[in-house]
Design a protein around this motif. Sequence first.
Motif: not given
Length: 224
Positions: A77-83, A101-105, A147-149
């Motif tokens: 999810t963090i990788t996708a957020a970078a994209g 989104v990265a915070g969710y990851g 917090l992620g949610f």
Amino acid sequence: MSTTTMTHPNPCDRPGTVTRSLLGYGLLAGPFYLVAGLIEALTRSGYQFTRHDLSLLANGAPGWIHVAVLVVTGLMTITAAAGMRRALAGTPGGRWGPRLVAGYGLGLVAAGVFVADPMNGFPVGTPDGPPVHPTVHGVLHVVTGGLGFLCLIAATAVLARTFARAGRRGWAWYSRGTGVAFLAGFAGIASGASSPPVILGFWAAVVIAFAWLAALSLHLYRAQ
């Protein structure tokens, strides 16, 4: 790049290729988590879909499997957020949407590191009801996961505004609807209730959220 722009992938476009590669993980994260979780749930003795959330699978001897699933899903999810950040550069919400989104990851990773306390009869032998004496890692699981949610819910709102400004009303409403659905599911589970409607409602919220992440990643992928 504008969210309204559609171009054909250029094999010589290295930045675009990198962005698409990163976004590809947004397509994988949800299916990986859900399929792995379902396999675990179906093979773990005592697990009941209407009584237990997936986080409880991190307990017991095979619990390391679910820990790994949460951590890997979070990293994807963090990788996708970078994209997403690369794809949305220069647009309103192009910074904070991907960051959230990265915070969710990160929340998923932390939820794997800090294992949930056994409860509601799982693993087998655990008393019914919530843990009588919550542990530090159990509390941290709830806090970091929560917090992620909240980051995910905020991300849907930020990106809904981004799409609205770009004239993409369908995507704006889809993002808002996803945020509302996930908030409802999260509120139910956060209330401490463990009735079948609450547990199943949270299951549905997780599926809806990961479907949005996958659809958004695909949309941005095609726009590169």
